[in-house]
Scaffold this active site. Structure first.
Site, PDB file in Angstrom:
ATOM      1  N   HIS A 100       0.826  -1.217   0.000  1.00 52.77           N
ATOM      2  CA  HIS A 100       0.000   0.000   0.000  1.00 52.77           C
ATOM      3  C   HIS A 100       0.854   1.258   0.000  1.00 52.77           C
ATOM      4  O   HIS A 100       2.069   1.216   0.214  1.00 52.77           O
ATOM      5  CB  HIS A 100      -0.944   0.013   1.216  1.00 52.77           C
ATOM      6  CG  HIS A 100      -0.248   0.134   2.539  1.00 52.77           C
ATOM      7  ND1 HIS A 100       0.465  -0.895   3.117  1.00 52.77           N
ATOM      8  CD2 HIS A 100      -0.151   1.175   3.410  1.00 52.77           C
ATOM      9  CE1 HIS A 100       0.969  -0.502   4.268  1.00 52.77           C
ATOM     10  NE2 HIS A 100       0.617   0.767   4.473  1.00 52.77           N
TER      11      HIS A 100
ATOM     12  N   ASP B 262       0.668   4.938   2.030  1.00 54.07           N
ATOM     13  CA  ASP B 262      -0.023   5.408   3.228  1.00 54.07           C
ATOM     14  C   ASP B 262      -1.082   6.472   2.912  1.00 54.07           C
ATOM     15  O   ASP B 262      -0.784   7.483   2.262  1.00 54.07           O
ATOM     16  CB  ASP B 262       0.985   5.960   4.243  1.00 54.07           C
ATOM     17  CG  ASP B 262       1.767   4.838   4.898  1.00 54.07           C
ATOM     18  OD1 ASP B 262       1.211   3.734   5.046  1.00 54.07           O
ATOM     19  OD2 ASP B 262       2.937   5.058   5.248  1.00 54.07           O
TER      20      ASP B 262
ATOM     21  N   HIS C 110       4.752  -0.089   0.270  1.00 53.64           N
ATOM     22  CA  HIS C 110       5.412  -0.894   1.293  1.00 53.64           C
ATOM     23  C   HIS C 110       4.435  -1.904   1.872  1.00 53.64           C
ATOM     24  O   HIS C 110       3.216  -1.788   1.667  1.00 53.64           O
ATOM     25  CB  HIS C 110       6.005   0.000   2.397  1.00 53.64           C
ATOM     26  CG  HIS C 110       4.992   0.845   3.088  1.00 53.64           C
ATOM     27  ND1 HIS C 110       4.457   1.991   2.539  1.00 53.64           N
ATOM     28  CD2 HIS C 110       4.370   0.693   4.293  1.00 53.64           C
ATOM     29  CE1 HIS C 110       3.580   2.524   3.369  1.00 53.64           C
ATOM     30  NE2 HIS C 110       3.493   1.750   4.444  1.00 53.64           N
TER      31      HIS C 110
ATOM     32  N   ARG D  70       5.051   6.346  14.482  1.00 57.50           N
ATOM     33  CA  ARG D  70       4.862   6.679  13.061  1.00 57.50           C
ATOM     34  C   ARG D  70       4.370   8.116  12.896  1.00 57.50           C
ATOM     35  O   ARG D  70       3.401   8.537  13.526  1.00 57.50           O
ATOM     36  CB  ARG D  70       3.823   5.726  12.486  1.00 57.50           C
ATOM     37  CG  ARG D  70       3.506   5.855  10.995  1.00 57.50           C
ATOM     38  CD  ARG D  70       2.357   4.891  10.768  1.00 57.50           C
ATOM     39  NE  ARG D  70       2.000   4.633   9.401  1.00 57.50           N
ATOM     40  CZ  ARG D  70       1.070   5.299   8.748  1.00 57.50           C
ATOM     41  NH1 ARG D  70       0.462   6.318   9.296  1.00 57.50           N
ATOM     42  NH2 ARG D  70       0.742   4.936   7.530  1.00 57.50           N
TER      43      ARG D  70
HETATM   44  C1  SIN Z   1       2.781   1.223   7.809  1.00 59.19           C
HETATM   45  O1  SIN Z   1       2.185   0.701   6.891  1.00 59.19           O
HETATM   46  O2  SIN Z   1       2.841   2.428   7.948  1.00 59.19           O
HETATM   47  C2  SIN Z   1       3.485   0.354   8.830  1.00 59.19           C
HETATM   48  C3  SIN Z   1       4.724  -0.257   8.304  1.00 59.19           C
HETATM   49  C4  SIN Z   1       5.402  -1.110   9.332  1.00 59.19           C
HETATM   50  O3  SIN Z   1       4.932  -1.194  10.478  1.00 59.19           O
HETATM   51  O4  SIN Z   1       6.435  -1.692   9.018  1.00 59.19           O
END
Ligand code: SIN
Length: 281
Positions: A101, A103, A257, A272
């Site tokens: 995806h 973000d 990612h 995050r």
């Molecule tokens: C995310 O998708 O922002 C999380 C990625 C992760 O936890 O590695």
């Protein structure tokens, strides 16, 4: 610490570089910040190891890139509303972000970048995969590029008729939702976007993409199925192994990612922050 000490060492052929010579607990002078910014533009995702930083220092780093993008569903930390904690406890059945995806792609101005800092990591597992969407676009044939050019995709947060994000995430102990019911979120974006800083074209696709605007589902599904598989071919990817104190920043305008869910029974806790982006074109 000065800009001359900063080095970006590629971790794979397609994207990703480890940045050395930086202590993010110290103020970055403009030249050092410019070197890091350039490394992000060149490598699409950058990794820092062995950092010992406070939430304020992570936020200060994020603000060098722009304003803070707030997630429409997820709740910030009580003392730091600009940061949200991704916690998977020993008993959580699945993880957050475990699908390819971009973000918050379903928002009208998806964020430009995500900065993720590892607070607690499993003994093994919990790595994150990244894919280079410039490379995915560049590898398409010219007829395919011309067919996709000008198309828009409908990107959705909650899909009508499917379990809402709220329902899916309420099973997780460690991920906090906003109290307010924000309901369905959707936006249309170009399927081929131009990076506002590098001017390069990339494939803008991820799990939030539902259909190609104006096409029937029968027309749209096979094209999207092909692009989804094409975009994450191994040769377009890299994989990052987290240690406590690792920090990654990825450019959501040219990557996807996927957080790997392979550490059942162990804890993983991350901080995050997402940086505001602009309207994709
Ligand atoms: C995310 O998708 O922002 C999380 C990625 C992760 O936890 O590695």
């Amino acid at each position: 610490m000065s800009a001359q000490d900063i080095q970006a060492i590629p971790v794979a052929g397609a994207l990703g570089a480890e940045i050395s010579g930086v202590d993010l607990s110290k103020d970055l002078d403009n030249a050092s910040f410019d070197a890091i910014h350039q490394a992000l533009l060149d490598h699409c995702v950058i990794f820092f190891k062995d950092q010992d930083i406070s939430p304020e220092q992570q936020l200060g780093f994020a603000k060098r890139f722009g304003g803070i993008h707030h997630h429409p569903y997820m709740q910030g930390m009580p003392d730091h509303p600009d940061i949200f904690e991704i916690l998977k406890t020993e008993t959580d059945p699945h993880n957050f972000g475990g699908v390819w995806h971009v973000d918050q792609m379903f928002t009208p101005k998806p964020n430009m970048g995500t900065i993720l800092y590892a607070k607690e990591v499993p003994d093994a597992g919990g790595d994150t995969l990244f894919a280079n969407m410039y490379a995915a676009y560049d590898a398409l044939s010219e007829p395919m590029k011309s067919m996709l050019s000008g198309l828009k995709v409908l990107c959705v947060g909650d899909r009508p008729g499917k379990k809402s994000r709220k329902e899916r995430y309420k099973a997780l102990n460690g991920v906090k939702m906003n109290d307010e019911d924000l309901g369905v979120r959707s936006s249309e974006h170009p399927l081929i976007r131009t990076h506002p800083e590098t001017g390069r074209k990339s494939l803008f696709i991820g799990s939030h993409v539902e259909t190609i605007a104006g096409m029937t589902k029968e027309e749209s599904d096979p094209i999207l199925d092909f692009l989804r598989k094409h975009a994450v071919k191994p040769e377009f990817t890299c994989r990052f192994h987290w240690d406590k104190g690792s920090m990654a920043m990825w450019d959501n305008r040219c990557t996807q990612h996927n957080a790997i869910d392979d550490y059942a029974g162990q804890r993983r806790r991350m901080h995050r922050i997402t940086v505001s982006g602009d309207t994709p074109f």
